[in-house]
Motif scaffolding. Structure first.
Motif, PDB file in Angstrom:
ATOM      1  N   SER A  73       0.844  -1.204   0.000  1.00  0.00           N
ATOM      2  CA  SER A  73       0.000   0.000   0.000  1.00  0.00           C
ATOM      3  C   SER A  73       0.872   1.244   0.000  1.00  0.00           C
ATOM      4  O   SER A  73       0.730   2.130  -0.838  1.00  0.00           O
ATOM      5  CB  SER A  73      -0.938   0.004   1.212  1.00  0.00           C
ATOM      6  N   THR A  74       1.815   1.296   0.918  1.00  0.00           N
ATOM      7  CA  THR A  74       2.741   2.421   0.926  1.00  0.00           C
ATOM      8  C   THR A  74       3.958   2.154   0.045  1.00  0.00           C
ATOM      9  O   THR A  74       4.663   3.072  -0.348  1.00  0.00           O
ATOM     10  CB  THR A  74       3.184   2.719   2.370  1.00  0.00           C
ATOM     11  N   ASP A  75       4.237   0.877  -0.240  1.00  0.00           N
ATOM     12  CA  ASP A  75       5.290   0.425  -1.164  1.00  0.00           C
ATOM     13  C   ASP A  75       6.699   0.702  -0.686  1.00  0.00           C
ATOM     14  O   ASP A  75       7.647   0.617  -1.463  1.00  0.00           O
ATOM     15  CB  ASP A  75       5.079   1.011  -2.578  1.00  0.00           C
ATOM     16  N   HIS A  76       6.871   1.019   0.582  1.00  0.00           N
ATOM     17  CA  HIS A  76       8.204   1.151   1.159  1.00  0.00           C
ATOM     18  C   HIS A  76       8.110   0.728   2.619  1.00  0.00           C
ATOM     19  O   HIS A  76       7.020   0.546   3.160  1.00  0.00           O
ATOM     20  CB  HIS A  76       8.729   2.590   1.064  1.00  0.00           C
ATOM     21  N   ALA A  77       9.274   0.593   3.253  1.00  0.00           N
ATOM     22  CA  ALA A  77       9.308   0.297   4.688  1.00  0.00           C
ATOM     23  C   ALA A  77      10.360   1.178   5.341  1.00  0.00           C
ATOM     24  O   ALA A  77      11.275   0.702   5.988  1.00  0.00           O
ATOM     25  CB  ALA A  77       9.585  -1.180   4.939  1.00  0.00           C
ATOM     26  N   SER A  78      10.214   2.488   5.165  1.00  0.00           N
ATOM     27  CA  SER A  78      11.138   3.452   5.760  1.00  0.00           C
ATOM     28  C   SER A  78      10.447   4.179   6.893  1.00  0.00           C
ATOM     29  O   SER A  78       9.559   5.019   6.664  1.00  0.00           O
ATOM     30  CB  SER A  78      11.612   4.471   4.717  1.00  0.00           C
ATOM     31  N   MET A  79      10.849   3.884   8.115  1.00  0.00           N
ATOM     32  CA  MET A  79      10.265   4.598   9.236  1.00  0.00           C
ATOM     33  C   MET A  79      10.742   6.051   9.292  1.00  0.00           C
ATOM     34  O   MET A  79      10.059   6.913   9.855  1.00  0.00           O
ATOM     35  CB  MET A  79      10.592   3.875  10.540  1.00  0.00           C
ATOM     36  N   TRP A  80      11.921   6.329   8.719  1.00  0.00           N
ATOM     37  CA  TRP A  80      12.317   7.740   8.623  1.00  0.00           C
ATOM     38  C   TRP A  80      11.321   8.511   7.769  1.00  0.00           C
ATOM     39  O   TRP A  80      10.900   9.622   8.130  1.00  0.00           O
ATOM     40  CB  TRP A  80      13.723   7.878   8.018  1.00  0.00           C
ATOM     41  N   LEU A  81      10.932   7.935   6.632  1.00  0.00           N
ATOM     42  CA  LEU A  81       9.986   8.619   5.759  1.00  0.00           C
ATOM     43  C   LEU A  81       8.633   8.789   6.445  1.00  0.00           C
ATOM     44  O   LEU A  81       7.987   9.844   6.313  1.00  0.00           O
ATOM     45  CB  LEU A  81       9.837   7.848   4.449  1.00  0.00           C
ATOM     46  N   GLU A  82       8.184   7.784   7.186  1.00  0.00           N
ATOM     47  CA  GLU A  82       6.915   7.921   7.912  1.00  0.00           C
ATOM     48  C   GLU A  82       7.006   9.029   8.958  1.00  0.00           C
ATOM     49  O   GLU A  82       6.042   9.773   9.179  1.00  0.00           O
ATOM     50  CB  GLU A  82       6.545   6.596   8.590  1.00  0.00           C
ATOM     51  N   THR A  83       8.152   9.153   9.600  1.00  0.00           N
ATOM     52  CA  THR A  83       8.322  10.179  10.626  1.00  0.00           C
ATOM     53  C   THR A  83       8.291  11.573   9.999  1.00  0.00           C
ATOM     54  O   THR A  83       7.651  12.495  10.526  1.00  0.00           O
ATOM     55  CB  THR A  83       9.642   9.961  11.383  1.00  0.00           C
ATOM     56  N   ARG A  84       8.972  11.717   8.882  1.00  0.00           N
ATOM     57  CA  ARG A  84       8.931  13.002   8.165  1.00  0.00           C
ATOM     58  C   ARG A  84       7.506  13.314   7.725  1.00  0.00           C
ATOM     59  O   ARG A  84       7.037  14.460   7.853  1.00  0.00           O
ATOM     60  CB  ARG A  84       9.863  12.956   6.960  1.00  0.00           C
ATOM     61  N   MET A  85       6.792  12.323   7.210  1.00  0.00           N
ATOM     62  CA  MET A  85       5.437  12.570   6.739  1.00  0.00           C
ATOM     63  C   MET A  85       4.499  12.910   7.896  1.00  0.00           C
ATOM     64  O   MET A  85       3.595  13.734   7.748  1.00  0.00           O
ATOM     65  CB  MET A  85       4.919  11.350   5.985  1.00  0.00           C
ATOM     66  N   ALA A  86       4.723  12.295   9.060  1.00  0.00           N
ATOM     67  CA  ALA A  86       3.909  12.646  10.229  1.00  0.00           C
ATOM     68  C   ALA A  86       4.115  14.104  10.606  1.00  0.00           C
ATOM     69  O   ALA A  86       3.163  14.808  10.977  1.00  0.00           O
ATOM     70  CB  ALA A  86       4.265  11.732  11.397  1.00  0.00           C
ATOM     71  N   LEU A  87       5.368  14.569  10.522  1.00  0.00           N
ATOM     72  CA  LEU A  87       5.654  15.971  10.799  1.00  0.00           C
ATOM     73  C   LEU A  87       4.919  16.878   9.810  1.00  0.00           C
ATOM     74  O   LEU A  87       4.267  17.867  10.206  1.00  0.00           O
ATOM     75  CB  LEU A  87       7.160  16.211  10.714  1.00  0.00           C
ATOM     76  N   LEU A  88       5.010  16.560   8.535  1.00  0.00           N
ATOM     77  CA  LEU A  88       4.364  17.396   7.524  1.00  0.00           C
ATOM     78  C   LEU A  88       2.851  17.392   7.687  1.00  0.00           C
ATOM     79  O   LEU A  88       2.201  18.446   7.570  1.00  0.00           O
ATOM     80  CB  LEU A  88       4.749  16.910   6.127  1.00  0.00           C
ATOM     81  N   LEU A  89       2.274  16.226   7.957  1.00  0.00           N
ATOM     82  CA  LEU A  89       0.824  16.159   8.144  1.00  0.00           C
ATOM     83  C   LEU A  89       0.371  16.972   9.341  1.00  0.00           C
ATOM     84  O   LEU A  89      -0.644  17.681   9.283  1.00  0.00           O
ATOM     85  CB  LEU A  89       0.401  14.704   8.335  1.00  0.00           C
TER      86      LEU A  89
END
Length: 451
Positions: free
Chosen positions: A322-338
């Protein structure tokens, strides 16, 4: 005393409110032994790693994932579907999972997580076309040295019963409950510093019977386990619960005995404010999955509002189909942006997002005493972050903010249980090439590209 490993010349983010510039961190017997700054003499060590001034944080904690799904990444027929369309398109493919494909997909997922700075992950394995799939996951975690919290997922409702999956991937109630007991006996380690634990995780309220929900809660109480499920992820779930149970998903969750401090839920996109308040008071935690929810276009949890109401919120990368990656760094950055997009530029900092990715995830797993921070006595799970000189040029005043703002960042060194598993950005897994080759073969088989 000589310690096992010493990390020097680091900007240490140890925990909320505790940071050390020009610091060192000593590791002994898989634990953080001591911390100091440049003015204190560091202990002698068998091995020394210089962070060269880079940021060191606790390892990130992934609170929601479906590792097997990297076998069907970016699967073209469903890339633009809704959640239910996506599931209906992929369930028939996942019916071909076996022990080898699960071992390979779990291995790839864990290596990918390590490269993104994640040192502990759960996995929600709820598709069971064959037995012993979670056993294969524990073998992968052991072979890699990854800290793993498996969740025994389940589904009982197939398309014949008004559900979404084919009958080949669902199981009867007695099989699910018996296998749950077996897995707990075989793999759950409640001891401090454990490398493997088990939780119980019916897939969703609309995919299992009421008996599975209530019996899972009973077994969790019996064995002192965590509980996990998807909750309030899609408007169709509201309609289903209203029609079948005469209530909202959260009300049903409470009815079957899940509103306890043992539980954490994934997504939780569509609750009311009062429902959030009730689950927060009950001690339930939530895993926000920013990239997956935005990719499918189904909304995303309002993590800041939940935190303000007293709910602990972690982050998850969700399934790699669904997200097509497994980068928790990217999820953390996206949480900040959201958070900033939704509530304004003063609402959320990089430290808030990092807290969700560390302490928040550890709270979801019920493991906050030992992981998600680097206080002395914690598990020695940490990351030395790496960023290109070009990307970091000019970022001099705040290394934590720069870590998420000056993209991309990656794990230069990842340490789990005191062992270096990624060095200079390269996973230290001798047979990774063989795993990737065999994974490609299994992905072609499951996607039916050779037929």
């Amino acid at each position: 005393m000589t310690v096992d490993l010493l990390v020097t010349d680091a900007y240490l983010y140890i925990d909320r409110g505790w940071e050390v510039a020009n610091g060192w961190l000593a590791i002994k017997d898989g634990r953080v032994h001591a911390i100091g700054d440049g003015s204190r003499d560091a202990p002698a060590a068998q091995s020394v790693i210089s962070a060269q001034g880079r940021l060191v944080t606790p390892g990130l904690v992934n609170a929601h994932h479906h590792m097997y799904q990297n076998l069907t990444r970016a699967y073209a027929p469903v890339t633009n579907g809704t959640l239910f369309e996506w599931l209906q398109g992929l369930y028939p493919l996942w019916a071909d999972l076996d022990e080898e494909s699960v071992y390979l997909s779990t291995s790839v997922a864990m290596v990918e997580l390590l490269m993104g700075g994640c040192t502990t992950s759960m996995d929600h394995m709820y598709v069971h076309p064959r037995p012993f799939l979670i056993d294969a996951q524990f073998r992968a975690a052991r072979d890699i040295g990854f800290r793993f919290h498996a969740t025994r997922g389940s589904m009982t409702r197939s398309v014949e019963d008004g559900g979404l999956p084919p009958a080949s991937v669902v199981q009867d109630e007695d099989t699910i409950l018996a296998d749950s007991e077996r897995l707990v006996a075989a793999f759950h380690d409640p001891a401090p510093g454990a490398m493997g634990r088990v939780a119980l995780a019916p897939c969703s309220l609309f995919s299992v019977s009421e008996r599975i929900m209530t019996e899972s809660a009973r077994l969790a109480e019996k064995h002192d386990l965590r509980l996990h499920t998807h909750l309030a992820e899609d408007h169709d779930e509201d309609s289903y619960c209203a029609e079948i149970y005469g209530c909202t998903p959260t009300e049903y969750f409470e009815r079957v005995g899940w509103a306890t401090p043992r539980s954490w839920v994934a997504h939780y996109i569509y609750p009311t404010g009062d429902e959030i308040d009730r689950l927060a008071r009950a001690g339930v935690c939530t895993a926000q999955c920013p990239c997956s929810n935005m990719m499918i276009g189904g909304g995303t949890a309002d993590a800041l509002d939940m935190r303000r109401r007293g709910m602990r919120v972690g982050l998850g990368c969700d399934g790699s189909a669904s997200t097509d990656h497994a980068s928790m760094w990217l999820e953390t950055r996206m949480a900040l942006l959201l958070g900033r997009f939704r509530h304004g530029p003063h609402a959320m900092s990089a430290r808030d997002a990092l807290d969700m990715a560390t302490r928040g995830g550890a709270a979801c797993l019920g493991w906050e005493d030992e992981i998600g921070h680097l206080r002395p006595g914690a598990c020695a799970d940490l990351v030395i972050w790496s960023m290109s000189e070009v990307a970091a040029a000019g970022a001099l005043s705040d290394p934590v903010e720069a870590w998420l703002r000056c993209a991309p960042a990656a794990a230069g060194t990842t340490i789990v249980n005191g062992r270096v598993l990624v060095s200079d950005g390269v996973p230290l897994l001798a047979n990774l090439g063989d795993i990737l080759r065999d994974h490609a073969r299994e992905a072609r088989r499951i996607q039916r590209l050779d037929r």
